[in-house]
Design a protein around this motif. Structure first.
Motif, PDB file in Angstrom:
ATOM      1  N   ASP A  54       0.846  -1.191   0.000  1.00 42.11           N
ATOM      2  CA  ASP A  54       0.000   0.000   0.000  1.00 42.11           C
ATOM      3  C   ASP A  54       0.883   1.244   0.000  1.00 42.11           C
ATOM      4  O   ASP A  54       1.715   1.410   0.895  1.00 42.11           O
ATOM      5  CB  ASP A  54      -0.880  -0.035   1.261  1.00 42.11           C
ATOM      6  N   PRO A  55       0.747   2.127  -0.983  1.00 43.76           N
ATOM      7  CA  PRO A  55       1.566   3.343  -0.971  1.00 43.76           C
ATOM      8  C   PRO A  55       1.191   4.263   0.189  1.00 43.76           C
ATOM      9  O   PRO A  55       0.102   4.154   0.758  1.00 43.76           O
ATOM     10  CB  PRO A  55       1.250   3.996  -2.314  1.00 43.76           C
ATOM     11  N   ALA A  57      -0.179   7.413   1.873  1.00 47.37           N
ATOM     12  CA  ALA A  57      -1.103   8.492   1.495  1.00 47.37           C
ATOM     13  C   ALA A  57      -0.611   9.795   2.100  1.00 47.37           C
ATOM     14  O   ALA A  57      -0.289   9.856   3.285  1.00 47.37           O
ATOM     15  CB  ALA A  57      -2.504   8.174   1.996  1.00 47.37           C
ATOM     16  N   ASP A  59      -1.148  14.348   1.549  1.00 51.53           N
ATOM     17  CA  ASP A  59      -1.827  15.424   0.829  1.00 51.53           C
ATOM     18  C   ASP A  59      -0.810  16.279   0.084  1.00 51.53           C
ATOM     19  O   ASP A  59       0.258  16.592   0.611  1.00 51.53           O
ATOM     20  CB  ASP A  59      -2.593  16.317   1.819  1.00 51.53           C
ATOM     21  N   GLU A 104       5.938  12.347  10.125  1.00 50.34           N
ATOM     22  CA  GLU A 104       4.679  12.137  10.839  1.00 50.34           C
ATOM     23  C   GLU A 104       3.615  13.078  10.289  1.00 50.34           C
ATOM     24  O   GLU A 104       3.926  14.082   9.653  1.00 50.34           O
ATOM     25  CB  GLU A 104       4.878  12.442  12.337  1.00 50.34           C
ATOM     26  N   PRO A 105       2.352  12.762  10.554  1.00 49.29           N
ATOM     27  CA  PRO A 105       1.286  13.693  10.146  1.00 49.29           C
ATOM     28  C   PRO A 105       1.193  14.851  11.132  1.00 49.29           C
ATOM     29  O   PRO A 105       1.757  14.788  12.224  1.00 49.29           O
ATOM     30  CB  PRO A 105       0.029  12.836  10.213  1.00 49.29           C
ATOM     31  N   TRP A 106       0.489  15.926  10.756  1.00 50.59           N
ATOM     32  CA  TRP A 106       0.149  16.976  11.723  1.00 50.59           C
ATOM     33  C   TRP A 106      -0.611  16.282  12.850  1.00 50.59           C
ATOM     34  O   TRP A 106      -1.460  15.431  12.608  1.00 50.59           O
ATOM     35  CB  TRP A 106      -0.797  17.995  11.142  1.00 50.59           C
ATOM     36  N   ARG A 107      -0.341  16.698  14.073  1.00 50.69           N
ATOM     37  CA  ARG A 107      -1.037  16.079  15.209  1.00 50.69           C
ATOM     38  C   ARG A 107      -1.826  17.139  15.968  1.00 50.69           C
ATOM     39  O   ARG A 107      -1.257  18.095  16.472  1.00 50.69           O
ATOM     40  CB  ARG A 107      -0.013  15.471  16.157  1.00 50.69           C
ATOM     41  N   ILE A 114      -6.677  11.124   8.554  1.00 48.69           N
ATOM     42  CA  ILE A 114      -7.551  10.394   7.628  1.00 48.69           C
ATOM     43  C   ILE A 114      -6.881   9.090   7.238  1.00 48.69           C
ATOM     44  O   ILE A 114      -7.445   8.019   7.346  1.00 48.69           O
ATOM     45  CB  ILE A 114      -7.832  11.247   6.368  1.00 48.69           C
ATOM     46  N   LYS A 115      -5.667   9.202   6.786  1.00 47.29           N
ATOM     47  CA  LYS A 115      -4.872   8.024   6.482  1.00 47.29           C
ATOM     48  C   LYS A 115      -3.403   8.433   6.432  1.00 47.29           C
ATOM     49  O   LYS A 115      -3.075   9.480   5.861  1.00 47.29           O
ATOM     50  CB  LYS A 115      -5.290   7.423   5.140  1.00 47.29           C
ATOM     51  N   ALA A 118      -2.103  12.040   5.807  1.00 47.51           N
ATOM     52  CA  ALA A 118      -3.165  12.979   5.426  1.00 47.51           C
ATOM     53  C   ALA A 118      -4.087  13.223   6.624  1.00 47.51           C
ATOM     54  O   ALA A 118      -4.543  12.283   7.261  1.00 47.51           O
ATOM     55  CB  ALA A 118      -3.969  12.428   4.257  1.00 47.51           C
ATOM     56  N   VAL A 119      -4.332  14.499   6.910  1.00 44.84           N
ATOM     57  CA  VAL A 119      -5.217  14.844   8.027  1.00 44.84           C
ATOM     58  C   VAL A 119      -6.373  15.705   7.540  1.00 44.84           C
ATOM     59  O   VAL A 119      -6.334  16.262   6.449  1.00 44.84           O
ATOM     60  CB  VAL A 119      -4.456  15.585   9.155  1.00 44.84           C
ATOM     61  N   ASP A 120      -7.379  15.792   8.378  1.00 44.81           N
ATOM     62  CA  ASP A 120      -8.581  16.565   8.049  1.00 44.81           C
ATOM     63  C   ASP A 120      -8.460  17.960   8.657  1.00 44.81           C
ATOM     64  O   ASP A 120      -8.487  18.118   9.872  1.00 44.81           O
ATOM     65  CB  ASP A 120      -9.798  15.828   8.631  1.00 44.81           C
TER      66      ASP A 120
ATOM     67  N   ARG B  90      -3.738  17.952  21.834  1.00 39.62           N
ATOM     68  CA  ARG B  90      -2.906  17.042  21.046  1.00 39.62           C
ATOM     69  C   ARG B  90      -2.739  15.733  21.812  1.00 39.62           C
ATOM     70  O   ARG B  90      -1.716  15.502  22.444  1.00 39.62           O
ATOM     71  CB  ARG B  90      -1.546  17.661  20.737  1.00 39.62           C
ATOM     72  N   VAL B  92      -2.395  12.607  20.794  1.00 41.99           N
ATOM     73  CA  VAL B  92      -1.317  11.750  20.295  1.00 41.99           C
ATOM     74  C   VAL B  92      -0.152  12.657  19.962  1.00 41.99           C
ATOM     75  O   VAL B  92      -0.254  13.522  19.099  1.00 41.99           O
ATOM     76  CB  VAL B  92      -1.759  10.984  19.024  1.00 41.99           C
ATOM     77  N   TYR B  94       3.974  13.724  19.037  1.00 39.33           N
ATOM     78  CA  TYR B  94       4.926  13.376  17.985  1.00 39.33           C
ATOM     79  C   TYR B  94       6.001  12.450  18.544  1.00 39.33           C
ATOM     80  O   TYR B  94       6.328  12.504  19.725  1.00 39.33           O
ATOM     81  CB  TYR B  94       5.606  14.640  17.461  1.00 39.33           C
TER      82      TYR B  94
ATOM     83  N   ARG C 192     -13.142  17.029  -0.607  1.00 37.27           N
ATOM     84  CA  ARG C 192     -12.691  15.644  -0.813  1.00 37.27           C
ATOM     85  C   ARG C 192     -13.792  14.816  -1.471  1.00 37.27           C
ATOM     86  O   ARG C 192     -14.109  13.702  -1.061  1.00 37.27           O
ATOM     87  CB  ARG C 192     -12.242  15.009   0.498  1.00 37.27           C
ATOM     88  N   PHE C 583     -10.103   5.502   1.297  1.00 31.37           N
ATOM     89  CA  PHE C 583      -9.282   6.623   0.833  1.00 31.37           C
ATOM     90  C   PHE C 583      -8.167   6.032  -0.023  1.00 31.37           C
ATOM     91  O   PHE C 583      -7.345   5.275   0.461  1.00 31.37           O
ATOM     92  CB  PHE C 583      -8.715   7.345   2.060  1.00 31.37           C
ATOM     93  N   PRO C 585      -5.762   7.428  -3.037  1.00 29.19           N
ATOM     94  CA  PRO C 585      -5.297   8.404  -4.027  1.00 29.19           C
ATOM     95  C   PRO C 585      -4.869   7.770  -5.353  1.00 29.19           C
ATOM     96  O   PRO C 585      -5.021   8.383  -6.406  1.00 29.19           O
ATOM     97  CB  PRO C 585      -4.094   9.059  -3.336  1.00 29.19           C
TER      98      PRO C 585
END
Lengths: 254, 267, 670
Positions: A54-55, A57, A59, A104-107, A114-115, A118-120, B90, B92, B94, C192, C583, C585
């Protein structure tokens, strides 16, 4: 394909918002220093797909640092080690051969994952909907030059308006506060004559929405300003504080 | 919700409470430190003790001091409450955070620094303020030669050596001996209490550590308070920055720390 | 040559100056009570989509907006740098509505509709007023008035700008207006979400099928009318200045359901982009055309110098003035470096093809600021500061500060991408795909050949003819959204007030959703060996080589065959990981590339059909002896509107272009 950098990536993988998520380690080879960080991820994903995996994901859209969609927390900093640069404009020449890079994603509570990376960020849209506008219906406008705007004010408003809504300020802030984002929009309109009619109402509504979204409070660490790819100034936050307090104390409403 | 509640339950409103109380506490520190400099005066503690009387009896200052106590409580409570809420923003964290790349460590450690200071304040107030108000601090009698200004002191005791008390906080009389006027002053001897307490190296250590915490807390806190009030302007920022660094992060904590060290090492 | 009966442009009667004024005063209206019951679907949230959504919602219509990005603010209009044109004549330099109209028609090489372009020029001034009222912080002069700059293809200063981020500021203005309506409950904003088909009921467009990109679920949405504001299709070339997600899918689905595609081969190749650095490249970055105001474009005069530069043996700064070929100034003395984009691009290609390119790939020319930094700005600053007899170094330093203020962000971006400091070394640039003038054919009301289906902004075949002038895309997007569609949609919706919302269980919705689902499943189940990008890159190469800056019949025929076989290979061998109901892409990308693989073929057919050179379309067989484009107004003065009649089968319809107010002439910028 052309490059001599070999790197180790530790990337946050999370199937969906309910998954707990974990880090995966991927070595990547033959990376060119002229690649952007996202192009390096393109290479990784191409390989993962070829391997039947799975690649990752993430944004991204314009890849020229203006749409605000890319959002990676790289080695402990939003958008990576450079200042004034989005992830898509970060190039691999900013890293050294052999580096291990943690991504890491934004936290933030207000930015659910989202995955993977990618975050909402729809919380930002709702804050704008609460008051980040001048209520002027199409067709109402008078001649554009009928209100002179001092150049300094116009320039300051423009500087605030260059915010790309990427959320790096929230990501960088230890409190996940959105004050820089919100204050940039509040300031843009507070600095212009056109924004005066709704000035009080705007700041009250936007701050209320910002709080409702679950962002933290501002403790003036300055991390947001330092990490903002567009260099939005902390003075905007001061202006918003001033406007907010002033509006609460002096609004015409009961 | 009334506008008042709405304002002070908003993040900015809550920060406003922290900022206003914090800046008020900063001004108190200036007064407190300047006043306490009298500890260094070579008069067997008379002016310090009289100053203590003044600070605890002047009705205006008493009113201010109640505001001060409330401020400490509000500042500490709101500060910790916000710190808790910010953690929840926050949930979770980093895996890697490079905080030093974008902010000063003091700004990221206000909760910890503040907590150290809070512990210190409890110890400090228990040692002196509560002792002075509710404890049994013995009285002292000063005899000041109004001609030469020479001061002598002795414990205020009866013939049997038991400490005596007076009804008022301070009693001042002028007497004449051999044609020279003397001023007799009887009051609680907080000075002696201080001198004794600061003979304890552990306590002195706690004070010194606490003053480092105060310095670092104010290094960020003082200017941060202005930012929260919305006072950020390129013309005045250098002055605020200067006060923040030199007055509040260096001079004031250093002055305070000098007091226990003076008693431990010099007196 | 006569216009096909299938193409009624519905251009109002009257003189050019009166058409729009009269039309908008007589177009049927919908009363406010009825507007509340009329639903409008808008696909895309860029300048056209966001402004249309805001304006229509303000009028009281129920609006639903869809965008594939995570927020309406991400739409690629945001990346436009240079500015927006408007016939305000604030500079008192002779600008007027007519002159803007004339420049646009001429710049478009006489392949646009007069009435549409005149309307565009007329409303251009209103756009600036509207945006300023919204709080868009345009650049100003010290007196507080709006500042203007000049742009390619014009001799007046009519371009309003906000540093190098005009598109961003305009989009954020429209986005604010849109979000305001979201907050008021007038607009339902679905981010989205990707539109994957339109739904026609009884010959009218009545809704769309959209995929929620987060959950993967397919949704049906009804609308009395559907507006496609989905942008251009430059990404068919893989490498372009478009955003990674920019795609043709919405327009293409409409095309497959009956909307004609206008002038698909008209592609704008922008002359000032950062050259390609390697195979890894995912997109190209534009350097604003405004740089041509102060940058001089050159290559070495002698081939051996070019060779030495390429080999890294010669520093371009050391090349003597007389050994440099400022080829635009040489060929086009009247406009110099400010010739229109198509002309500048072709000239760069001509020099590079002749072996004068200056980077390792041989595909780059210099954009040099040294001269103007020193002598234009440096001297001015020295005079201002009262420095007598300044040294060369002083002049450079003084000029550098001015250049920094004007173009700082662009210079920083250049350095970030290339690692080269453009203050010290001349920039290297090369043309890249930027904008597509072609798009869905629309009438004067912006309605496509499917009743109830509209196309706005870059998605329609547009007012730019065969070549768009700089700073006109923003103008057109906002004109369509703020000032055209709110009036013209009334012509259609006033007849729809009795139409009740159609239940989305209707068989047409059922069938459309089924075919979308089957296609997604099919993509997923091929399970081949190559990634989507692999095919996209190959398609891009074919398009760039055969249907790019220069085209010829032989190459286009070859390209059509190559694309057909590539398409077959794609449907046999593509690998799409992940599932349909999540999801994914890669799945999104696969669907878009599948559409590009069909569009690419149509573009080649169109280019092959158009046996002339005009604007962005340059057929090598049709050029003057000096290598300039050779138009054939007699035989090709028409809009080519293509109807899809079956799988990869198209029928051409012609809309004759009549010039009643402008005398057609050979375009000359000499």
């Amino acid at each position: 394909m052309s490059g001599n950098m070999n790197l180790t990536l530790k990337v946050w993988r999370q199937k969906n918002k309910d998954d707990r998520g974990k880090f995966e380690t991927y070595p990547v080879q033959h990376i060119s220093p002229d690649m952007s960080f996202l192009e390096m991820f393109d290479v990784l994903n191409e390989r993962l797909i070829n391997e039947g995996k799975d690649p990752v994901a993430f944004d991204h859209d314009c890849r020229e640092g203006i749409c605000g969609m890319c959002s990676m927390f790289i080695n402990g900093r939003p958008h990576g080690p450079l200042q004034g640069v989005t992830t898509c404009q970060l190039h691999m020449r900013s890293f050294r051969n052999g580096d291990t890079i943690v991504v890491e994603p934004w936290r933030a509570t207000a930015f659910p994952v989202i995955k993977d990376l990618a975050v909402d960020r729809s919380a930002f849209d709702r804050v704008i909907s609460a008051g980040g506008f001048i209520s002027v219906n199409t067709g109402n406008a008078q001649d554009a030059n009928s209100i002179p705007v001092p150049k300094d004010d116009a320039d300051a408003a423009f500087a605030a308006a260059t915010c790309i809504g990427c959320g790096a300020c929230v990501a960088a802030c230890k409190n996940a506060s959105a004050m820089l984002f919100v204050s940039a929009k509040v300031s843009q309109f507070a600095l212009l004559p056109q924004g005066q009619a709704e000035r009080q109402e705007r700041v009250l509504s936007m701050v209320a929405q910002m709080d409702a979204e679950g962002f933290g409070s501002c403790t003036n660490t300055g991390a947001c300003e330092a990490e903002c790819p567009k260099g939005i100034s902390l003075s905007n936050i001061a202006r918003m504080n001033r406007d907010y307090i002033g509006a609460q104390l002096s609004t015409q409403k009961a | 919700m009334s506008w008042f509640t709405r304002m002070f339950t908003s993040t900015i409103g809550q920060k406003l409470i922290v900022a206003l109380t914090g800046l008020f506490l900063s001004t108190f520190l200036v007064v407190h430190m300047v006043g306490n400099l009298q500890l260094f005066k070579d008069d067997q503690g008379m002016s310090f003790n009289l100053y203590s009387v003044f600070m605890t009896s002047n009705p205006l200052i008493k009113t201010v001091s109640y505001i001060l106590y409330l401020s400490i409580l509000f500042h500490a409570f709101k500060g910790l409450h916000l710190a808790y809420k910010n953690l929840k923003a926050r949930p979770v964290g980093y895996a890697v955070v490079n905080g030093k790349a974008n902010s000063h460590w003091t700004s990221r450690s206000m909760g910890v620094l503040g907590t150290i200071i809070l512990v210190f304040i409890v110890v400090h107030m228990n040692d002196f303020w509560a002792e002075y108000k509710f404890g049994h601090i013995p009285y002292v009698q000063y005899e000041e030669n109004l001609q030469t200004g020479e001061i002598k002191s002795k414990p205020y005791i009866d013939e049997a050596g038991n400490p005596k008390t007076i009804a008022k906080k301070v009693e001042e009389t002028i007497i004449s001996k051999d044609g020279i006027d003397y001023k007799l002053t009887i009051t609680k001897d907080l000075y002696a209490e201080v001198a004794e307490a600061f003979n304890n190296p552990l306590l002195v250590l706690l004070y010194v550590i606490a003053m480092f915490a105060v310095g670092f807390h104010l290094f960020h806190g003082f200017k941060s308070g202005f930012q929260t009030l919305g006072l950020n302007h390129p013309r005045y920022n250098p002055a605020i920055q200067f006060l923040s660094t030199w007055v509040f992060a260096v001079i004031i904590p250093a002055g305070f720390a000098a007091m226990p060290l003076y008693f431990l090492l010099i007196k | 040559m006569t216009t096909s009966p299938k193409l009624d442009a519905r251009i109002p009667e009257g003189t050019l100056e009166q058409k729009w004024t009269k039309y908008r005063s007589t177009v049927p209206l919908v009363n406010p009570a009825n507007k509340r019951n009329l639903e409008i679907i808008i696909v895309g949230s860029g300048l056209a989509g966001a402004s249309a959504a805001a304006a229509l919602a303000e009028l009281g219509y129920k609006v639903k907006v869809f965008c594939f990005q995570d927020s309406a603010r991400r739409a690629h209009s945001i990346a436009a740098q240079g500015g927006i044109n408007a016939a305000k004549n604030y500079q008192n330099d002779g600008d007027s509505t007519y002159r803007l109209f004339y420049d646009t028609i001429k710049g478009g090489d006489y392949r646009a509709r007069e009435a549409n372009v005149y309307r565009l020029a007329e409303v251009s001034a209103n756009i600036i007023d509207q945006c300023v009222a919204q709080g868009v912080p345009f650049a100003r002069e010290y007196g507080g008035m709006l500042d203007n700059r000049s742009f390619g293809g014009t001799q007046v200063k009519r371009t309003f700008y906000a540093a190098g981020q005009t598109g961003q500021q305009l989009l954020l203005g429209a986005y604010s207006a849109l979000q305001r309506q979201v907050g008021l409950g007038q607009v339902d904003m679905l981010t989205r979400h990707e539109m994957l088909d339109i739904v026609n009921v009884d010959g009218k467009c009545r809704g769309i099928i959209a995929r929620d990109l987060v959950s993967g679920k397919l949704e049906r949405h009804f609308g009395h009318a559907v507006l496609l504001c989905s942008g251009g299709y430059g990404n068919v070339f893989f490498l372009s200045t478009n955003a990674m997600g920019s795609n043709v899918t919405a327009a293409w689905k409409a095309h497959k359901k009956g909307a004609f595609f206008g002038n698909p081969c008209f592609t704008q190749i922008h002359p000032t982009c950062i050259p390609v650095s390697g195979d890894h490249q995912s997109k190209l970055t534009l350097m604003s055309e405004s740089l041509r105001n102060d940058g001089r474009i050159w290559v070495p005069k002698r081939k051996e110098d070019a060779d030495a530069i390429r080999a890294g043996k010669l520093n371009p700064n050391d090349l003597k003035e007389e050994d440099r070929d400022y080829y635009l100034e040489r060929r086009y003395p009247a406009f110099g470096n400010l010739v229109p984009r198509d002309v500048a691009s072709r000239a760069a290609k001509e020099r590079c093809d002749a072996g004068f390119g200056v980077n390792q790939t041989g595909e780059a020319v210099y954009l040099d600021f040294a001269f103007n930094m020193k002598y234009k700005y440096g001297k001015k600053e020295a005079t201002k500061k009262g420095i007598q007899n300044p040294t060369e170094e002083q002049l450079t330093e003084l000029g550098k500060a001015v250049v920094k203020e004007q173009y700082g962000n662009l210079f920083d971006m250049y350095q970030q991408i290339t690692g080269v400091n453009p203050y010290e070394n001349p920039m290297m640039i090369y043309p890249a795909v930027h904008y597509t003038m072609g798009g869905l054919w629309v009438d004067y009301n912006l309605m496509t050949s499917v009743p109830g289906l509209y196309a706005l902004g870059e998605a329609n075949f547009s007012d730019h003819g065969a070549n768009r002038l700089g700073a006109s895309a923003l103008m057109q997007g906002l004109a369509d959204g703020y000032f055209v569609i709110p009036y013209t949609i009334g012509a259609y919706l006033s007849n729809e007030i009795r139409t009740r919302a159609i239940d989305t269980n209707h068989e047409a919705f059922e069938a459309a959703e089924k075919s979308v689902r089957e296609r997604l499943e099919k993509l997923k189940n091929i399970n081949g060996t190559k990634t989507v990008d692999y095919f996209h890159k190959r398609l891009g190469k074919i398009m760039w080589n055969q249907c790019g800056m220069a085209r010829n019949a032989e190459g286009l025929k070859q390209a059509i065959a190559d694309i057909q076989s590539l398409r077959a290979e794609f449907w046999r061998d593509v690998r799409v990981p992940g599932g349909v109901n999540e999801f994914n892409p890669e799945l999104e990308k696969a669907g878009r590339v599948a559409d590009f693989l069909e569009l690419g073929e149509l573009m080649c057919h169109d280019a092959l059909n158009r046996n002339e050179s005009c604007g962005g379309h340059f057929r090598e067989e049709f050029q003057t002896e000096e290598g300039e484009a050779l138009r054939d107004d007699e035989n090709f003065g028409y809009v080519a509107a293509w109807e899809m009649t079956g799988d990869a089968n198209w029928e051409l319809h012609r809309e004759d272009l009549k010039y009643e107010n402008i005398k057609i002439a050979q375009r000359s910028y000499k």
